[in-house]
Design a protein around this motif. Structure first.
Motif, PDB file in Angstrom:
ATOM      1  N   LYS A   9      -5.808 -15.844   4.000  1.00 22.21           N
ATOM      2  CA  LYS A   9      -5.395 -16.271   5.340  1.00 22.21           C
ATOM      3  C   LYS A   9      -4.713 -17.634   5.364  1.00 22.21           C
ATOM      4  CE  LYS A   9      -8.297 -13.548   8.408  1.00 22.21           C
ATOM      5  NZ  LYS A   9      -9.419 -13.535   9.355  1.00 22.21           N
ATOM      6  N   SER A  10      -4.830 -18.358   4.261  1.00 25.15           N
ATOM      7  CA  SER A  10      -4.152 -19.651   4.208  1.00 25.15           C
ATOM      8  C   SER A  10      -2.637 -19.489   4.049  1.00 25.15           C
ATOM      9  CB  SER A  10      -4.710 -20.507   3.057  1.00 25.15           C
ATOM     10  OG  SER A  10      -4.451 -19.897   1.815  1.00 25.15           O
ATOM     11  N   TYR A  11      -2.190 -18.255   3.711  1.00 26.29           N
ATOM     12  CA  TYR A  11      -0.761 -17.973   3.591  1.00 26.29           C
ATOM     13  C   TYR A  11      -0.229 -17.401   4.903  1.00 26.29           C
ATOM     14  CZ  TYR A  11      -0.808 -18.723  -1.466  1.00 26.29           C
ATOM     15  OH  TYR A  11      -0.911 -19.279  -2.713  1.00 26.29           O
ATOM     16  N   THR A  12       1.027 -17.676   5.181  1.00 22.78           N
ATOM     17  CA  THR A  12       1.651 -17.213   6.429  1.00 22.78           C
ATOM     18  C   THR A  12       1.666 -15.699   6.517  1.00 22.78           C
ATOM     19  OG1 THR A  12       3.081 -19.160   6.376  1.00 22.78           O
ATOM     20  CG2 THR A  12       3.734 -17.368   7.852  1.00 22.78           C
ATOM     21  N   TYR A  13       2.067 -15.034   5.434  1.00 25.26           N
ATOM     22  CA  TYR A  13       2.214 -13.585   5.457  1.00 25.26           C
ATOM     23  C   TYR A  13       0.952 -12.918   4.900  1.00 25.26           C
ATOM     24  CZ  TYR A  13       7.071 -14.812   6.302  1.00 25.26           C
ATOM     25  OH  TYR A  13       8.216 -15.331   6.831  1.00 25.26           O
ATOM     26  N   PHE A  14      -0.124 -13.045   5.654  1.00 25.77           N
ATOM     27  CA  PHE A  14      -1.437 -12.538   5.239  1.00 25.77           C
ATOM     28  C   PHE A  14      -1.399 -11.005   5.114  1.00 25.77           C
ATOM     29  CE2 PHE A  14      -5.713 -11.111   6.886  1.00 25.77           C
ATOM     30  CZ  PHE A  14      -6.394 -11.340   5.702  1.00 25.77           C
ATOM     31  N   CYS A  15      -1.665 -10.491   3.917  1.00 25.56           N
ATOM     32  CA  CYS A  15      -1.752  -9.042   3.652  1.00 25.56           C
ATOM     33  C   CYS A  15      -0.446  -8.296   3.962  1.00 25.56           C
ATOM     34  CB  CYS A  15      -2.903  -8.413   4.443  1.00 25.56           C
ATOM     35  SG  CYS A  15      -4.535  -8.864   3.822  1.00 25.56           S
ATOM     36  N   LYS A  16       0.682  -9.001   3.889  1.00 23.72           N
ATOM     37  CA  LYS A  16       1.959  -8.407   4.293  1.00 23.72           C
ATOM     38  C   LYS A  16       2.346  -7.203   3.430  1.00 23.72           C
ATOM     39  CE  LYS A  16       5.928  -8.722   6.685  1.00 23.72           C
ATOM     40  NZ  LYS A  16       6.728  -7.656   6.079  1.00 23.72           N
ATOM     41  N   ALA A  17       2.131  -7.277   2.124  1.00 21.27           N
ATOM     42  CA  ALA A  17       2.515  -6.166   1.245  1.00 21.27           C
ATOM     43  C   ALA A  17       1.746  -4.902   1.608  1.00 21.27           C
ATOM     44  CB  ALA A  17       2.284  -6.535  -0.224  1.00 21.27           C
ATOM     45  N   GLY A  18       0.443  -5.042   1.851  1.00 21.41           N
ATOM     46  CA  GLY A  18      -0.375  -3.899   2.253  1.00 21.41           C
ATOM     47  C   GLY A  18       0.066  -3.331   3.594  1.00 21.41           C
ATOM     48  N   GLU A  19       0.385  -4.236   4.524  1.00 16.03           N
ATOM     49  CA  GLU A  19       0.880  -3.801   5.846  1.00 16.03           C
ATOM     50  C   GLU A  19       2.171  -2.993   5.697  1.00 16.03           C
ATOM     51  OE1 GLU A  19       1.409  -7.368   8.074  1.00 16.03           O
ATOM     52  OE2 GLU A  19      -0.579  -7.267   8.996  1.00 16.03           O
ATOM     53  N   ASP A  20       3.086  -3.487   4.865  1.00 16.06           N
ATOM     54  CA  ASP A  20       4.376  -2.817   4.676  1.00 16.06           C
ATOM     55  C   ASP A  20       4.196  -1.423   4.078  1.00 16.06           C
ATOM     56  OD1 ASP A  20       5.656  -5.010   5.689  1.00 16.06           O
ATOM     57  OD2 ASP A  20       6.260  -5.821   3.747  1.00 16.06           O
ATOM     58  N   VAL A  21       3.292  -1.305   3.092  1.00 13.43           N
ATOM     59  CA  VAL A  21       3.040  -0.006   2.475  1.00 13.43           C
ATOM     60  C   VAL A  21       2.428   0.956   3.491  1.00 13.43           C
ATOM     61  CG1 VAL A  21       1.628   1.214   0.764  1.00 13.43           C
ATOM     62  CG2 VAL A  21       2.857  -0.866   0.105  1.00 13.43           C
ATOM     63  N   ASP A  22       1.459   0.469   4.249  1.00 15.52           N
ATOM     64  CA  ASP A  22       0.799   1.299   5.260  1.00 15.52           C
ATOM     65  C   ASP A  22       1.818   1.842   6.272  1.00 15.52           C
ATOM     66  OD1 ASP A  22      -1.739   2.162   6.750  1.00 15.52           O
ATOM     67  OD2 ASP A  22      -0.716   0.948   8.259  1.00 15.52           O
ATOM     68  N   LYS A  23       2.673   0.970   6.768  1.00 13.31           N
ATOM     69  CA  LYS A  23       3.670   1.370   7.773  1.00 13.31           C
ATOM     70  C   LYS A  23       4.696   2.339   7.178  1.00 13.31           C
ATOM     71  CE  LYS A  23       7.032  -0.517  11.083  1.00 13.31           C
ATOM     72  NZ  LYS A  23       8.080   0.453  10.730  1.00 13.31           N
ATOM     73  N   ARG A  24       5.144   2.042   5.969  1.00 11.96           N
ATOM     74  CA  ARG A  24       6.186   2.885   5.365  1.00 11.96           C
ATOM     75  C   ARG A  24       5.682   4.298   5.097  1.00 11.96           C
ATOM     76  NH1 ARG A  24      11.169   4.511   5.491  1.00 11.96           N
ATOM     77  NH2 ARG A  24      11.941   5.279   3.487  1.00 11.96           N
ATOM     78  N   LEU A  25       4.458   4.425   4.577  1.00 15.05           N
ATOM     79  CA  LEU A  25       3.908   5.760   4.318  1.00 15.05           C
ATOM     80  C   LEU A  25       3.807   6.566   5.611  1.00 15.05           C
ATOM     81  CD1 LEU A  25       1.112   5.023   1.678  1.00 15.05           C
ATOM     82  CD2 LEU A  25       3.357   6.018   1.276  1.00 15.05           C
ATOM     83  N   TYR A  26       3.393   5.887   6.678  1.00 15.64           N
ATOM     84  CA  TYR A  26       3.306   6.555   7.978  1.00 15.64           C
ATOM     85  C   TYR A  26       4.692   7.007   8.451  1.00 15.64           C
ATOM     86  CZ  TYR A  26       2.118   7.333  12.892  1.00 15.64           C
ATOM     87  OH  TYR A  26       1.959   7.888  14.127  1.00 15.64           O
TER      88      TYR A  26
END
Length: 557
Positions: free
Chosen positions: A142-159
């Motif tokens: 959470k100290s990074y701006t893009y928290f969990c962004k890679a996981g979010e992108d994969v989740d959205k793309r698969l959907y």
């Protein structure tokens, strides 16, 4: 038996039928029974494919995926575990259930091990995953701006490309245990509701006995290395393929365990007695076989700081548990139970199998480098490699088979190039024994290297014998310290660049095994250079095609 009415009908039919009609009836009934039997077999064989993949940069996602995999096995879920850098992207459309543990690297980027997967799902316009049911567990900070962004992108793309999200995205901070436990519970509950938990036994713990444990390096000539060849006898049939590994849970050294128990006994006397006599798993057993007490993780250190009187624990330093307890003792109100709650389990270590199921019956061979390094100005040894190096003939060892679905031999008529310096030779020894046993017609070309010819030529007699018998078409050796200028396997690839390119251009399979950094990186750079300068081709496109065809495979660590 037929009922009375059916019995009368049957005999009446027989009496009134001609011989040809009776033959036809026999054939019809046989066919009917055959297809019913076949249909029932097909129903039994129809099992849903469940895959767990991980993309990692620092190792957290890998460790967590292994924990989830072990829990899944206990729940009787038949699941396959694989790193995304070894995953065959063509299999995506065949997946039934696909679970992803994905870390985020830097400012929202996927980890390097997941980049090919990430690019594939985002840039392949023809990809539509209508049969896939999936869920993503994203790791971040959470100290990074893009928290969990890679996981979010994969989740959205698969959907977006048709996959069905069966469990919502879970996002985990540095302390990921609670969230990951919830995510896994949802997976278990989902399969229980669907009644699709598979009870087939897979990757069960195997018990074996040590037959041989020898050092391959010439110790008399002062080798800098200590690499062990270990043979394990198993009384039952072992199912594995060349390219697979064994997973070992190392035990903690007796000296370290005894120091901790003495400390606990002295400082937590009441609780020690409770664990000693009342608990199902006695404290000595837990500290011997279950708890990680060496090289503690940063995650554990952060949690321990809340139990300690002092808060300024050096997080960037490797700690043993006994040293931590002495230097940063627990507060009076903190208990042994509190400590046990946060102690992490011992993680399994994987070792490539160096034997062949066709050549070595009821025995598995592994090749283990006893890893040593400096810690607090003392020489210390790797947890598992040290444990294995000390095993004696007759000692028992428990392990499991880890299937590597990607790093496999091609058809027996295909040519293969094996690049494996140091202990990277292990799976290639398995490959060559298998090819010899099956009388494969494809040619085998081996690149092997280490520090010194006299002390570090692992499996020298076997390799030279394979060359003599023609099992090895070519052997290229590189011993880096035998001359003033260091020469590595990638340098030998360049020396043999014309033939090397001819092989890969004409369909040869290339395998690389050993240290990820710098070896595998340097080898790939050299192969790219050969493709560019000898083949006059675009190396990125050429290698991409080889990887897509499954002709460029790596097993690196």
């Amino acid at each position: 038996m037929l009922s009375e009415s059916n019995n009368k009908t049957f005999f009446k039919l027989i009496q009134e039928s001609s011989q040809e009609e009776m033959i036809w009836m026999c054939g019809y009934i046989s066919g009917l029974l055959f297809y019913k039997k076949k249909d029932s077999k097909e129903i039994k064989k129809e099992e849903k494919k469940i895959t767990l993949v991980y993309g990692t940069e620092t190792g957290n996602a890998k460790n967590l995926a292994f924990d989830i995999y072990e829990k899944a096995k206990k729940e009787k879920i038949q699941i396959k575990l694989i790193s995304l850098d070894q995953y065959c992207l063509r299999d995506l459309e065949k997946e039934d259930y696909f679970f992803i543990v994905m870390s985020t690297h830097g400012e929202g980027k996927p980890p390097s091990s997941a980049k090919s997967f990430f690019d594939f799902i985002h840039h392949n316009k023809n990809l539509f995953l209508k049969n896939m049911k999936y869920s993503v567990l994203a790791l971040g900070d959470k100290s990074y701006t893009y928290f969990c962004k890679a996981g979010e992108d994969v989740d959205k793309r698969l959907y977006d490309i048709g996959a069905i999200r069966i469990i919502p995205l879970y996002k985990c901070d540095v302390d990921y245990e609670n969230q990951s436990d919830k995510w896994f519970s949802e997976i278990v509950n989902f399969f229980k509701k669907k009644n699709e938990i598979c009870t087939k036994k897979k990757n069960q713990k195997i018990c074996g006995k040590i037959l041989k444990n020898i050092i391959l390096n010439n110790q008399e000539k002062n080798s800098n290395k200590e690499i062990h060849h270990i043979e394990i006898f198993v009384s039952n049939k072992i199912e594995y393929s060349p390219g697979d590994s064994i997973g070992v849970f190392p035990e903690n050294p007796s000296r370290e365990r005894d120091h901790i128990i003495e400390y606990v006994k002295k400082n937590q006397k009441k609780e020690f007695e409770k664990y000693k006599y009342e608990e199902k798993n006695k404290i000595s057993y837990l500290f011997k076989k279950k708890f990680n007490i060496l090289f503690l993780s940063e995650n554990f250190l952060k949690k321990y700081s809340f139990l300690s009187e002092k808060k300024n624990i050096f997080l960037n330093q490797k700690w043993k548990l006994i040293d931590l307890l002495i230097k940063f003792p627990m507060k009076n109100e903190s208990s042994l139970k509190d400590l046990i709650k946060i102690i992490e389990p011992i993680k399994p270590r994987l070792y490539s199998i160096s034997s062949s199921p066709k050549a070595h019956k009821n025995v598995i061979h592994i090749t283990v480098s006893r890893h040593r390094f400096q810690l607090n100005e003392k020489t210390v040894y790797g947890h598992c490699s040290d444990f294995l190096s000390k095993l004696k003939i007759g000692d028992e060892l428990s392990f499991f088979i880890y299937k590597n679905e990607i790093f496999k031999l091609p058809n027996s008529d295909k040519n293969i190039i094996l690049i494996g310096p140091g202990t990277g030779i292990a799976p290639f020894r398995s490959f060559l024994y298998e090819r010899e046993a099956t009388k494969a017609t494809g040619k085998n070309w081996l690149f092997f290297g280490d520090q010194h010819f006299d002390t570090d030529f692992l499996y020298k007699k076997e390799i030279l014998n394979w060359k003599k018998k023609g099992i090895l078409y070519r052997v290229i050796l590189s011993f880096s310290r035998d001359q003033e200028i260091k020469i590595y396997v990638q340098d030998k690839i360049w020396i043999n660049r014309i033939e090397f390119f001819s092989w890969i251009k004409n369909g040869a399979y290339v395998y690389v095994c050993g240290n990820k950094i710098p070896m595998s990186v340097d080898v790939e750079k050299m192969i790219s250079r050969v493709i560019e300068e000898v083949g006059k081709c675009n190396s990125k496109l050429f290698l991409k095609k080889m990887k897509k065809e499954g002709r460029y495979l790596k097993d690196v660590y």
